[in-house]
Design a protein around this motif. Structure first.
Motif, short mmCIF file in Angstrom:
data_model
loop_
_atom_site.label_atom_id
_atom_site.label_comp_id
_atom_site.label_asym_id
_atom_site.label_seq_id
_atom_site.Cartn_x
_atom_site.Cartn_y
_atom_site.Cartn_z
N GLY A 1 0.81 -1.21 0.00
CA GLY A 1 0.00 0.00 0.00
C GLY A 1 0.85 1.26 0.00
O GLY A 1 0.57 2.21 -0.75
N ILE A 2 1.90 1.29 0.81
CA ILE A 2 2.79 2.47 0.89
C ILE A 2 3.50 2.68 -0.45
O ILE A 2 3.58 3.81 -0.96
N VAL A 3 4.02 1.61 -1.03
CA VAL A 3 4.68 1.71 -2.33
C VAL A 3 3.71 2.23 -3.38
O VAL A 3 4.06 3.09 -4.21
N GLY A 4 2.47 1.75 -3.36
CA GLY A 4 1.47 2.19 -4.32
C GLY A 4 1.14 3.67 -4.16
O GLY A 4 1.00 4.40 -5.16
N ILE A 5 1.03 4.14 -2.92
CA ILE A 5 0.72 5.55 -2.67
C ILE A 5 1.82 6.44 -3.23
O ILE A 5 1.56 7.39 -3.99
N ILE A 6 3.07 6.13 -2.88
CA ILE A 6 4.20 6.98 -3.29
C ILE A 6 4.34 7.00 -4.81
O ILE A 6 4.41 8.07 -5.43
#
Length: 390
Positions: A30-35
Motif C-alpha cells: 500500500g505504501i509503495v502504491g501511494i508513493i
C-alpha cells in the motif's frame, strides 16, 4: 527490485503463513502504491496542463484513483488484521474484500466523470502542445506501471490477496491506457489529427470496464464463491489417507477472509469397529489438517455397517438405478430400519447444482428399485447439495 525492497522493508518476509507477516506485506504494498502513484499523478497532470491534453490529465487522475486505492489497501490490511471479538467471532479478514469493492466502485465513478470531460473536449477541441518531455514522461509512466503490475500481482499471489491481485490487474490496465494516450500525442504531432478527446473517451471507458471487472472479482468471495480446488483436493487427500476412513461426504468450506478458513466434513467409519479408536483417529485428522493447511477443521463421524449383505445388495441396486441420472453424484449414510410390517431404506443423496431431476422423481426411481426386491421396502431420502466436488 521488488524482491530487494521486500527483503529490506518486510521483516521475516519468508514466513508468509504468519498473519502478522502477511499484514506487513499488505501495508508495504500500500505504501509503495501511494508513493509511486502520487508521483505519476503529479507528473501527468503537470504535463497535461502544459500540453493542453485532456487524455494525459485523465490518465493522471486515474493514477490519483490508484493512489486512493493504495490508501484503502493500507487501511484495509490494518483493519482486517484485528483479532476476533464478541461481535465478530470469525475475525475481520473480510474487510480486505470490502476494501477492494469500495476502490472498484470509486474507479467506476471516476471513469464516468472522465468520460464526460472527454466528450466536452471532442465538442470543443484545443490543439495539443507537443514536446519530447511529454513523450519521455509517458514512457517513464508506462515503465513504472509495468513494475507496479509485477510487484502487486507477485505479492498478491504470494500471500493470496484478492485485493492486491486486483490492484496489479489495474496497474496492467493503466499500462494500456497510458499507451493509448502516448499514441494520441504522437498521432497529433505527425499527422495533425486532434484525437485527444476520443482517446480520452477510450481511456475513460477502459477505466469503467476495469472497475466493473474489479467489482466482480472482489465481491465474489463475499457472495460465497466455490472454494479453491487445490485446497479441496488437499483436504480430501489428507482425510482419505487414513486407513480407518471408509468414505467422506458433505465437505463444506467457509471463507471468512484470507487466513480465516473454516471447513467441516463427514467421515464414515466401521460401526462394528472400536468407536473410541475411530474417535481418536478423527481428532488426529483434525489436528493434522489444521497444522498443514492452516484452516479450522471439524469432522462429523458417521458409523456405517460394511458387512451386512442386505445393505450391500440394496445399496448396489440403488446405485445402479441412479447411474443414468446426470446430477445425482453419490449416496451416503446408507442404513435400513426394519419393523414388523415394513422396512425403511434410509440414505442421503448428493445432487449437483445442475441436477435437472425433481427430488420426487429421484425418490420414485429408488423406491421402484427396492420394491422390485420386496414390496415392503420403502425408501427415505435426505437430499444434499454438492457445495464442493469430491
Amino acid at each position: 527490485m521488488g524482491k530487494f525492497l521486500i527483503k529490506l522493508f518486510v521483516k521475516d518476509h519468508e514466513n508468509i503463513s504468519d498473519p502478522v507477516v502477511r499484514e506487513r506485506y499488505g501495508k508495504f504494498a500500500g505504501i509503495v502504491g501511494i508513493i509511486s502513484n502520487v508521483i505519476l499523478c503529479a507528473m501527468k497532470i503537470i504535463i497535461g496542463i502544459f500540453s493542453k491534453s485532456i487524455a494525459i490529465i485523465a490518465d493522471g487522475i486515474n493514477n490519483l484513483a490508484d493512489a486512493s486505492s493504495s490508501v484503502m489497501t493500507l487501511i484495509g490490511f490494518k483493519l482486517a488484521s484485528q483479532p476476533e471479538d464478541e461481535d465478530h467471532p470469525y475475525g475481520h479478514a473480510r474487510i480486505e474484500y470490502l476494501t477492494g469493492l469500495f476502490v472498484s466502485i470509486l474507479i467506476i465513478i471516476i471513469g464516468v466523470q472522465l468520460f464526460r470531460t472527454s466528450i466536452d473536449k471532442i465538442l470543443d477541441p484545443e490543439p495539443l502542445e507537443f514536446s519530447y518531455t511529454t513523450v519521455i514522461v509517458l514512457v517513464a509512466a508506462i515503465a513504472i506501471k509495468l513494475w507496479q503490475t509485477f510487484f502487486n500481482m507477485g505479492i498478491g499471489k504470494k500471500i493470496n490477496s484478492v485485493t492486491l491481485i486486483a490492484t496489479g490487474s489495474d496497474s496492467r490496465n493503466d499500462v494500456i491506457s497510458t499507451g493509448v494516450v502516448l499514441l494520441s500525442v504522437l498521432i497529433g504531432r505527425f499527422t495533425g489529427l486532434q484525437i485527444d478527446g476520443y482517446m480520452g473517451c477510450l481511456v475513460a471507458l477502459f477505466i469503467v470496464w476495469s472497475g466493473i471487472q474489479l467489482v466482480r472479482e472482489t465481491s465474489s468471495p463475499l457472495l460465497g464463491e466455490a472454494p479453491d480446488e487445490d485446497l479441496v483436493r488437499s483436504i480430501i487427500d489428507v482425510v482419505s489417507s487414513e486407513p480407518g476412513v471408509l468414505g467422506i461426504h458433505d465437505l463444506m468450506v467457509h471463507n471468512y477472509g484470507p487466513g480465516k478458513i473454516f471447513a467441516s466434513i463427514h467421515v464414515e467409519v466401521d460401526a462394528d469397529g472400536d468407536l473410541m479408536k475411530s474417535h481418536d483417529m478423527i481428532d488426529n485428522i483434525e489436528r493434522h489438517v489444521k497444522d498443514t493447511l492452516h484452516i479450522e477443521f471439524v469432522i462429523h463421524m458417521d458409523p456405517v455397517r460394511v458387512n451386512d449383505p442386505l445393505i450391500i445388495r440394496l445399496r448396489s441396486v440403488i446405485e445402479k438405478a441412479f447411474a443414468p441420472l446426470d446430477g445425482v453424484e453419490s449416496i451416503h449414510d446408507f442404513r435400513i430400519v426394519p419393523s414388523p410390517t415394513h422396512t425403511n431404506v434410509i440414505f442421503d443423496a448428493v445432487l449437483s447444482p445442475g441436477c435437472t431431476y425433481p427430488e420426487k422423481q429421484i425418490l420414485r426411481i429408488a423406491d421402484d428399485a427396492v420394491k422390485a426386491i420386496d414390496d415392503k421396502y420403502f425408501v427415505v431420502i435426505t437430499f444434499d447439495k454438492a457445495y464442493t466436488k469430491l
